[in-house]
Design a protein around this motif. Structure first.
Motif, PDB file in Angstrom:
ATOM      1  N   GLN A 115       0.802  -1.219   0.000  1.00 39.19           N
ATOM      2  CA  GLN A 115       0.000   0.000   0.000  1.00 39.19           C
ATOM      3  C   GLN A 115       0.840   1.278   0.000  1.00 39.19           C
ATOM      4  O   GLN A 115       0.493   2.252  -0.662  1.00 39.19           O
ATOM      5  CB  GLN A 115      -0.954   0.007   1.197  1.00 39.19           C
ATOM      6  CG  GLN A 115      -1.976   1.135   1.149  1.00 39.19           C
ATOM      7  CD  GLN A 115      -2.799   1.117  -0.134  1.00 39.19           C
ATOM      8  OE1 GLN A 115      -3.362   0.086  -0.506  1.00 39.19           O
ATOM      9  NE2 GLN A 115      -2.879   2.260  -0.819  1.00 39.19           N
ATOM     10  N   LYS A 116       1.968   1.294   0.715  1.00 36.83           N
ATOM     11  CA  LYS A 116       2.776   2.515   0.738  1.00 36.83           C
ATOM     12  C   LYS A 116       3.332   2.834  -0.652  1.00 36.83           C
ATOM     13  O   LYS A 116       3.528   4.009  -0.993  1.00 36.83           O
ATOM     14  CB  LYS A 116       3.921   2.383   1.746  1.00 36.83           C
ATOM     15  CG  LYS A 116       4.894   1.245   1.480  1.00 36.83           C
ATOM     16  CD  LYS A 116       5.916   1.115   2.610  1.00 36.83           C
ATOM     17  CE  LYS A 116       6.838  -0.077   2.381  1.00 36.83           C
ATOM     18  NZ  LYS A 116       7.805  -0.257   3.493  1.00 36.83           N
TER      19      LYS A 116
ATOM     20  N   ASP B  95       0.369   4.299  -2.592  1.00 37.76           N
ATOM     21  CA  ASP B  95       0.131   5.671  -2.151  1.00 37.76           C
ATOM     22  C   ASP B  95       1.052   6.648  -2.890  1.00 37.76           C
ATOM     23  O   ASP B  95       0.613   7.702  -3.353  1.00 37.76           O
ATOM     24  CB  ASP B  95       0.350   5.792  -0.638  1.00 37.76           C
ATOM     25  CG  ASP B  95      -0.734   5.096   0.174  1.00 37.76           C
ATOM     26  OD1 ASP B  95      -1.820   4.843  -0.385  1.00 37.76           O
ATOM     27  OD2 ASP B  95      -0.495   4.790   1.358  1.00 37.76           O
TER      28      ASP B  95
ATOM     29  N   ARG C 288       0.038   9.395  -5.994  1.00 33.77           N
ATOM     30  CA  ARG C 288       0.364  10.822  -5.909  1.00 33.77           C
ATOM     31  C   ARG C 288       1.191  11.288  -7.092  1.00 33.77           C
ATOM     32  O   ARG C 288       1.022  12.422  -7.564  1.00 33.77           O
ATOM     33  CB  ARG C 288       1.102  11.072  -4.585  1.00 33.77           C
ATOM     34  CG  ARG C 288       1.651  12.473  -4.397  1.00 33.77           C
ATOM     35  CD  ARG C 288       2.085  12.702  -2.960  1.00 33.77           C
ATOM     36  NE  ARG C 288       2.877  11.634  -2.430  1.00 33.77           N
ATOM     37  CZ  ARG C 288       4.198  11.507  -2.612  1.00 33.77           C
ATOM     38  NH1 ARG C 288       4.845  12.406  -3.345  1.00 33.77           N
ATOM     39  NH2 ARG C 288       4.863  10.508  -2.076  1.00 33.77           N
TER      40      ARG C 288
ATOM     41  N   ASN D 155      -6.623   1.174  -5.888  1.00 35.01           N
ATOM     42  CA  ASN D 155      -5.640   2.220  -6.163  1.00 35.01           C
ATOM     43  C   ASN D 155      -5.570   2.506  -7.655  1.00 35.01           C
ATOM     44  O   ASN D 155      -5.434   1.573  -8.462  1.00 35.01           O
ATOM     45  CB  ASN D 155      -4.261   1.783  -5.666  1.00 35.01           C
ATOM     46  CG  ASN D 155      -4.215   1.613  -4.167  1.00 35.01           C
ATOM     47  OD1 ASN D 155      -4.103   2.571  -3.423  1.00 35.01           O
ATOM     48  ND2 ASN D 155      -4.304   0.368  -3.706  1.00 35.01           N
TER      49      ASN D 155
END
Length: 539
Positions: A232-233, A236, A240, A288
């Motif tokens: 997930q990081k 993320d 962005r 995502n």
């Protein structure tokens, strides 16, 4: 070169040209072809590639598997094909590349040139040569025979210097940035990606994502929830930066030489169970915008997987270690970081040379003054108690939650199904790996997490009482884990056995890397409960 070969090359090239002309000339290529694939489609690594390249029969088997994977898996629409740059220049092999790539494109499958070496983290010449060679090849062939991208498998973290020299690590990030710049200069239409492990954080992920078009995580685990949470990081950051991420899965048999163990690979589960779990992981990751799909490592093992589970029994024997009596605590223990309540009990001492299972460089540990631990264990009808008095000359912890592995912490393992795991050399849903961090007694608070098993809805950590106190020699951790944490109605009785491990970890340098790991077991193997210590609940 004989005349027959010249004629053969001309005929092959003309057939590719004619095939290309017959197809839609507006069909995307390179970067556009890769990113036009439907979300959730897959990639695959191919390492043993020469047989495929030279055999029409093997090519057909390969393409058939990509189009119709076992277990109704998603179609594989991208290939990472390992080779040698000299093959692209070879008068014998270049026509074979052209035909093979054109054949893949006719099935809407992208072809990326795969290569890599840990030395490429600091030596750039070979990579620049590779990029130049791919450009020269693409400039000399028709559209349908062009390579779509370059995919690098560098992995400099496998070199001993990685953890001991911060400049080497910085050089790696600088190298990837140079490669990305070079690709945009000479191969702007090609897609560029790299394989990376999942331990990178923060600015490191930013730099790698910014330098590439996408990242392929070596996110090797057979636990669907852990796969999604660990990635997930990266999603993320990619969300962005408007980049893309795919998550790699392992299918090769357990191979200790390469660090492949049953919890890492789906080989033991087989493709039927694998696909069931991947649906869970994909449902979480697909939320995502940066999610591309999955990448399968790798073709030769994937095609050999069974449908059903292969039971693995551990034939090994382990050094006899004394069973540890875990006393029933008739007198109450207050979770306050004060060890006076434990004075009547004998601690388990971890701090001998035989307890050292990992150090990032030779002779780094030294002795228990650098890292050591006295551990107390106990139980009541309500749950487990534990206290750890850790000697650590420098407490370094800059992370919280699951990232505490990058700083000082304790790994506390509990296997709550002793009999069920008698012959099983891999972890499952009854094996719990807690991470317990003291914080740094300044800017970072104490923290506890559960690395294994990963759950979509983990137990409530607020049921665990936990305290961290700084001491003269290091720090003290004390906690209580109620039996209800392991499931409704769960309990233990006197004379029951458990397996456990207490593994103190030390990080002193600026690299935020695990530098030393001790263990209460002198034969500890990650993810193998049979290598843990045995505890007997006494009352």
């Amino acid at each position: 070169m004989n005349r027959f070969f010249i004629v053969y090359c001309l005929i092959s090239t003309m057939s590719i040209l004619n095939s290309s002309c017959a197809q839609d000339t507006a069909q995307p290529s390179g970067r556009d072809r890769f990113f036009s694939r439907p979300a959730g489609t897959r990639s695959i690594w191919v390492w043993e590639s020469i047989n495929i390249l030279q055999s029409k029969n093997e090519q057909q088997k390969f393409i058939d598997l990509l189009n119709t994977p076992p277990g109704n898996g998603a179609k594989i629409t991208n290939v990472y094909f390992s080779s040698n740059v000299n093959f692209l220049r070879s008068e014998t092999l270049k026509p074979k590349f052209m035909e093979f790539i054109a054949s893949l494109h006719s099935h809407n499958i992208t072809f990326q040139y795969l290569d890599g070496s840990p030395s490429w983290g600091h030596q750039n010449y070979d990579v620049f040569t590779l990029m130049d060679t791919v450009k020269a090849y693409n400039d000399s062939v028709p559209a349908e025979a062009k390579i779509d991208g370059i995919h690098l498998d560098v992995e400099p973290h496998t070199l001993p210097i990685w953890g001991t020299n911060p400049k080497f690590k910085l050089k790696f990030f600088e190298s990837i940035e140079k490669y990305g710049k070079r690709m945009r200069e000479i191969n702007p239409s090609l897609v560029f990606g790299i394989d990376i492990p999942t331990f990178y954080t923060g600015e490191e992920i930013d730099r790698l994502a910014a330098a590439t078009d996408y990242l392929t995580l070596m996110n090797y685990t057979d636990n669907a929830v852990l796969m999604a949470k660990r990635a997930q990081k990266f999603y993320d950051t990619a969300n962005r930066l408007n980049k893309r991420v795919e998550s790699g899965i392992e299918t090769q048999p357990s191979t200790p030489k390469w660090g492949v163990t049953p919890p890492i690979t789906f080989w033991e589960e087989g493709w039927e169970i694998m696909e069931q779990r991947l649906k869970v992981a994909e449902s979480m990751m697909a939320k995502n915008p940066s999610y591309i799909g999955l990448a399968i490592h790798y073709y030769d093992s994937y095609k050999k997987m069974n449908k059903g589970r292969t039971e693995i029994h551990d034939p090994n024997t382990y050094p006899i270690q004394p069973t540890v009596d875990i006393p029933y605590l008739y007198e109450g223990i207050i979770i306050d970081g004060n060890l006076d309540d434990w004075k009547q009990y004998t601690p388990l001492t971890i701090g001998l040379k035989e307890h050292l299972i990992y150090e990032i460089s030779p002779n780094l540990w030294g002795n228990a003054n650098n890292l050591g631990c006295k551990a107390y264990l106990g139980w009541t009808d309500q749950g487990f108690y534990a206290a750890f008095a850790v000697s650590d000359d420098t407490v370094v912890q800059n992370f919280s939650d699951e990232d505490i592995v990058n700083g000082d912490h304790i790994e506390f393992w509990l296997d709550i199904d002793y009999e069920g795991d008698e012959t099983q050399p891999y972890i499952n849903e009854d094996d719990f790996q807690f991470g317990i961090s003291p914080g740094n007694f300044s800017t970072v608070e104490k923290s506890i997490c559960l690395w294994v098993p990963a759950m979509a809805e983990p137990p409530a950590f607020d049921t665990i009482s936990f305290q961290s106190v700084k001491s003269e020699k290091g720090y003290i951790l004390e906690l209580f884990i109620p039996f209800t944490f392991f499931g409704t109605g769960f309990s233990f009785n006197a004379n029951d056995k458990i397996r456990f491990n207490i593994d103190p970890s030390d990080t002193d340098g600026d690299n935020n890397l695990q530098e030393i790991l001790l263990s209460s077991s002198i034969c500890r193997q990650y993810g193998n409960p049979r290598s843990f210590r045995t505890g007997l609940l006494k009352k």
